[in-house]
Design a protein around this motif. Structure first.
Motif, PDB file in Angstrom:
ATOM      1  N   TYR A 128      85.238  19.140  30.594  1.00 25.95           N
ATOM      2  CA  TYR A 128      84.792  19.264  29.201  1.00 25.95           C
ATOM      3  C   TYR A 128      84.125  17.978  28.717  1.00 25.95           C
ATOM      4  N   PHE A 129      84.847  16.864  28.817  1.00 24.14           N
ATOM      5  CA  PHE A 129      84.317  15.605  28.284  1.00 24.14           C
ATOM      6  C   PHE A 129      83.118  15.099  29.084  1.00 24.14           C
ATOM      7  N   SER A 131      80.834  16.959  30.635  1.00 22.67           N
ATOM      8  CA  SER A 131      79.656  17.744  30.243  1.00 22.67           C
ATOM      9  C   SER A 131      79.141  17.314  28.871  1.00 22.67           C
ATOM     10  N   ASP A 132      80.072  17.059  27.948  1.00 24.06           N
ATOM     11  CA  ASP A 132      79.655  16.652  26.598  1.00 24.06           C
ATOM     12  C   ASP A 132      78.955  15.295  26.624  1.00 24.06           C
ATOM     13  N   LYS A 136      75.061  14.477  25.531  1.00 25.84           N
ATOM     14  CA  LYS A 136      74.726  13.497  24.493  1.00 25.84           C
ATOM     15  C   LYS A 136      73.745  12.452  25.018  1.00 25.84           C
TER      16      LYS A 136
END
Length: 299
Positions: A128-129, A131-132, A136
């Motif tokens: 999750y983190f 990919s985020d 960004k």
């Protein structure tokens, strides 16, 4: 620092990070094996945790604002999680042996449950983190430095002076304004007439000096563009006006007629008109008395 020094510094940093990853990789692999991971999963588990730490560090250097703070939180959270798992690996000797009691990281059940939850949630958090953070970084736009805009209140003269100073050209000296013409002297002959006819009239020669608008200086007037007629004094204008209006009647004696006859300004023409009318009034003969008849004389 020269290029060789920078390259040496980067190489030393890569070496230290690589050795630190190898030390941490041993502990994280044993923890992953204790939570039920197979040999391949246990081999890749350290890359999931420490690899996301490296990714968050790069994102912190690239991003700005809220995105940078988010990357710092991810970096801090995964650094703390890796530290806790390395600490547990040092406290539990059973994790170092090949025979591991699956699902057992601590003797106290609440602590064991918390450690197993932490170890098993890190791979999901990395997906999750990670990919985020990548999204960004890809959508990040660097902030451009705004181009300075000249002040709207700045006058054109100051802008021109600054431009000339940047080019190395000296600023020309200001041209002195042309002095205002002197007022007409009082007429010696006849009654004295004031230069101001009414309360709303400006004295002759003071129009340019009292004007609220700034005088526009254009430099010296060429000799070819100057008038051939010299400047005349008040006495000379009065003499010319007397000669031109000798045969005029009182009705024809107007300021416009005098202005056209002697070629002067309207203000001076009005002064000349008032002066000539005053002279004619003083020179007019007094009315004669009637001659008495024979009967009136005898009486």
């Amino acid at each position: 620092m020269n290029r060789f020094g920078k390259a040496l510094l980067v190489a030393a940093l890569v070496g230290v990070v690589g050795m630190a990853f190898r030390v941490s990789w041993n502990a994280l692999r044993d923890v992953a094996t204790a939570t039920g991971a197979d040999e391949t999963a246990a081999f890749l588990y350290p890359f999931v945790v420490d690899g996301l730490m490296a990714l968050a560090l790069v994102a912190t250097l690239v991003l700005t604002g809220d995105a940078r703070r988010f990357a710092l939180r991810v970096l801090a959270a995964y650094t703390l999680a890796s530290l806790v798992l390395n600490y547990v690996h040092g406290l539990v000797p059973e994790l170092h042996s090949e025979v591991v009691d699956w699902g057992r990281l601590a003797d106290w059940d609440p602590a064991n449950w918390a450690l197993v939850l932490l170890a098993t949630s890190l791979p999901v958090g990395s997906i999750y983190f990670g990919s985020d953070l990548v999204a960004k970084v890809l959508h990040h736009r660097p902030i451009e430095t705004p181009t300075p805009v000249p002040n709207r209140d700045e006058s054109a003269e100051s802008i021109m002076k600054r431009s000339m100073a940047d080019l190395g050209v000296s600023t020309p000296a200001p041209i002195a304004p042309t002095p205002a013409p002197a007022e007409l002297p009082a007429t010696p002959a006849g009654p004295v007439v004031s230069l101001v006819k009414s309360t709303d009239r400006v004295p002759v020669g003071a129009v340019a000096a009292e004007s609220p608008r700034p005088r526009r200086v254009t430099g010296r007037v060429p000799g070819a563009a100057r008038s051939a007629r010299p400047n005349r004094t008040a006495d000379e204008l009065l003499i010319e006006a007397r000669k031109a209006t000798t045969t005029w009647s009182d009705r024809e004696l107007t300021a416009e007629g005098i202005r056209r006859a002697v070629h002067t300004s309207p203000a001076k023409a009005r002064v000349l008109r008032d002066t000539l009318r005053a002279e004619r009034a003083t020179k007019a003969p007094a009315p004669t008395e009637a001659v008495p008849g024979p009967g009136e004389a005898a009486a």
